[in-house]
Write a protein that holds these residues in place. Sequence first.
Motif, PDB file in Angstrom:
ATOM      1  N   ASP A   1     -14.931 -23.572  46.661  1.00  0.00           N
ATOM      2  CA  ASP A   1     -15.825 -22.721  45.872  1.00  0.00           C
ATOM      3  C   ASP A   1     -15.170 -22.558  44.500  1.00  0.00           C
ATOM      4  N   GLU A   2     -15.536 -23.434  43.591  1.00  0.00           N
ATOM      5  CA  GLU A   2     -14.901 -23.478  42.261  1.00  0.00           C
ATOM      6  C   GLU A   2     -15.116 -22.192  41.469  1.00  0.00           C
ATOM      7  N   ALA A   3     -16.292 -21.600  41.584  1.00  0.00           N
ATOM      8  CA  ALA A   3     -16.572 -20.363  40.845  1.00  0.00           C
ATOM      9  C   ALA A   3     -15.674 -19.226  41.348  1.00  0.00           C
ATOM     10  N   GLN A   4     -15.551 -19.115  42.657  1.00  0.00           N
ATOM     11  CA  GLN A   4     -14.685 -18.077  43.228  1.00  0.00           C
ATOM     12  C   GLN A   4     -13.226 -18.333  42.847  1.00  0.00           C
ATOM     13  N   ARG A   5     -12.798 -19.586  42.904  1.00  0.00           N
ATOM     14  CA  ARG A   5     -11.422 -19.928  42.538  1.00  0.00           C
ATOM     15  C   ARG A   5     -11.151 -19.575  41.077  1.00  0.00           C
ATOM     16  N   ALA A   6     -12.090 -19.910  40.203  1.00  0.00           N
ATOM     17  CA  ALA A   6     -11.921 -19.601  38.775  1.00  0.00           C
ATOM     18  C   ALA A   6     -11.847 -18.086  38.557  1.00  0.00           C
ATOM     19  N   GLU A   7     -12.668 -17.329  39.274  1.00  0.00           N
ATOM     20  CA  GLU A   7     -12.671 -15.873  39.132  1.00  0.00           C
ATOM     21  C   GLU A   7     -11.358 -15.267  39.632  1.00  0.00           C
ATOM     22  N   MET A   8     -10.862 -15.736  40.754  1.00  0.00           N
ATOM     23  CA  MET A   8      -9.581 -15.234  41.268  1.00  0.00           C
ATOM     24  C   MET A   8      -8.438 -15.570  40.316  1.00  0.00           C
ATOM     25  N   ASN A   9      -8.452 -16.795  39.802  1.00  0.00           N
ATOM     26  CA  ASN A   9      -7.423 -17.186  38.840  1.00  0.00           C
ATOM     27  C   ASN A   9      -7.515 -16.354  37.559  1.00  0.00           C
ATOM     28  N   ARG A  10      -8.740 -16.022  37.139  1.00  0.00           N
ATOM     29  CA  ARG A  10      -8.917 -15.184  35.951  1.00  0.00           C
ATOM     30  C   ARG A  10      -8.334 -13.796  36.181  1.00  0.00           C
ATOM     31  N   ARG A  11      -8.634 -13.217  37.354  1.00  0.00           N
ATOM     32  CA  ARG A  11      -8.093 -11.888  37.666  1.00  0.00           C
ATOM     33  C   ARG A  11      -6.570 -11.910  37.738  1.00  0.00           C
ATOM     34  N   TYR A  12      -6.025 -12.942  38.368  1.00  0.00           N
ATOM     35  CA  TYR A  12      -4.567 -13.081  38.467  1.00  0.00           C
ATOM     36  C   TYR A  12      -3.934 -13.178  37.077  1.00  0.00           C
ATOM     37  N   THR A  13      -4.480 -14.027  36.235  1.00  0.00           N
ATOM     38  CA  THR A  13      -3.964 -14.200  34.874  1.00  0.00           C
ATOM     39  C   THR A  13      -4.059 -12.904  34.085  1.00  0.00           C
ATOM     40  N   GLU A  14      -5.172 -12.207  34.224  1.00  0.00           N
ATOM     41  CA  GLU A  14      -5.365 -10.939  33.520  1.00  0.00           C
ATOM     42  C   GLU A  14      -4.316  -9.904  33.934  1.00  0.00           C
ATOM     43  N   ILE A  15      -4.058  -9.804  35.217  1.00  0.00           N
ATOM     44  CA  ILE A  15      -3.059  -8.844  35.713  1.00  0.00           C
ATOM     45  C   ILE A  15      -1.667  -9.205  35.212  1.00  0.00           C
ATOM     46  N   ILE A  16      -1.305 -10.476  35.305  1.00  0.00           N
ATOM     47  CA  ILE A  16       0.023 -10.910  34.851  1.00  0.00           C
ATOM     48  C   ILE A  16       0.174 -10.647  33.347  1.00  0.00           C
ATOM     49  N   ASN A  17      -0.861 -10.923  32.576  1.00  0.00           N
ATOM     50  CA  ASN A  17      -0.804 -10.659  31.131  1.00  0.00           C
ATOM     51  C   ASN A  17      -0.640  -9.164  30.837  1.00  0.00           C
ATOM     52  N   GLN A  18      -1.295  -8.318  31.610  1.00  0.00           N
ATOM     53  CA  GLN A  18      -1.143  -6.868  31.428  1.00  0.00           C
ATOM     54  C   GLN A  18       0.300  -6.444  31.726  1.00  0.00           C
ATOM     55  N   ILE A  19       0.885  -7.005  32.753  1.00  0.00           N
ATOM     56  CA  ILE A  19       2.271  -6.677  33.096  1.00  0.00           C
ATOM     57  C   ILE A  19       3.217  -7.138  31.996  1.00  0.00           C
ATOM     58  N   VAL A  20       3.003  -8.339  31.494  1.00  0.00           N
ATOM     59  CA  VAL A  20       3.860  -8.866  30.422  1.00  0.00           C
ATOM     60  C   VAL A  20       3.744  -8.002  29.174  1.00  0.00           C
ATOM     61  N   ARG A  21       2.518  -7.605  28.814  1.00  0.00           N
ATOM     62  CA  ARG A  21       2.337  -6.755  27.636  1.00  0.00           C
ATOM     63  C   ARG A  21       3.004  -5.396  27.810  1.00  0.00           C
ATOM     64  N   ALA A  22       2.960  -4.855  29.015  1.00  0.00           N
ATOM     65  CA  ALA A  22       3.549  -3.547  29.290  1.00  0.00           C
ATOM     66  C   ALA A  22       5.075  -3.601  29.276  1.00  0.00           C
ATOM     67  N   HIS A  23       5.616  -4.752  29.525  1.00  0.00           N
ATOM     68  CA  HIS A  23       7.064  -4.913  29.589  1.00  0.00           C
ATOM     69  C   HIS A  23       7.615  -4.824  28.201  1.00  0.00           C
TER      70      HIS A  23
END
Length: 103
Positions: free
Chosen positions: A81-103
């Motif tokens: 399910d490419e759409a679901q995979r892309a959405e999960m990867n987007r959420r993962y990337t968004e969370i990691i970017n928020q953590i990096v910015r907060a650091h």
Amino acid sequence: RPISEPKGKDSKKDHGNAPPCRDPKQLQRCQRIVGEIAFQLDRRILSSIFLEQSRLYGFTVSNVQEKILQATTCPLTNKVDEAQRAEMNRRYTEIINQIVRAH
């Protein structure tokens, strides 16, 4: 959101002669607290990525990419399910970017 330090005269506790986490009992307590914080953070990150998963046994932030692949692939047909995979990867990337910015 950053966590602010408590204010007021009770904001610093007296740890006796030993600095915090130097006394063996205090060190063990600190390690348990840090471990619990890490566990809770891991669960929050994972539950933000895998919205449909009610149980996250075997899921960790360190194996999140592998679990995204598993969660988005039908076990019977191996269809992705490419759409679901892309959405999960987007959420993962968004969370990691928020953590990096907060650091």
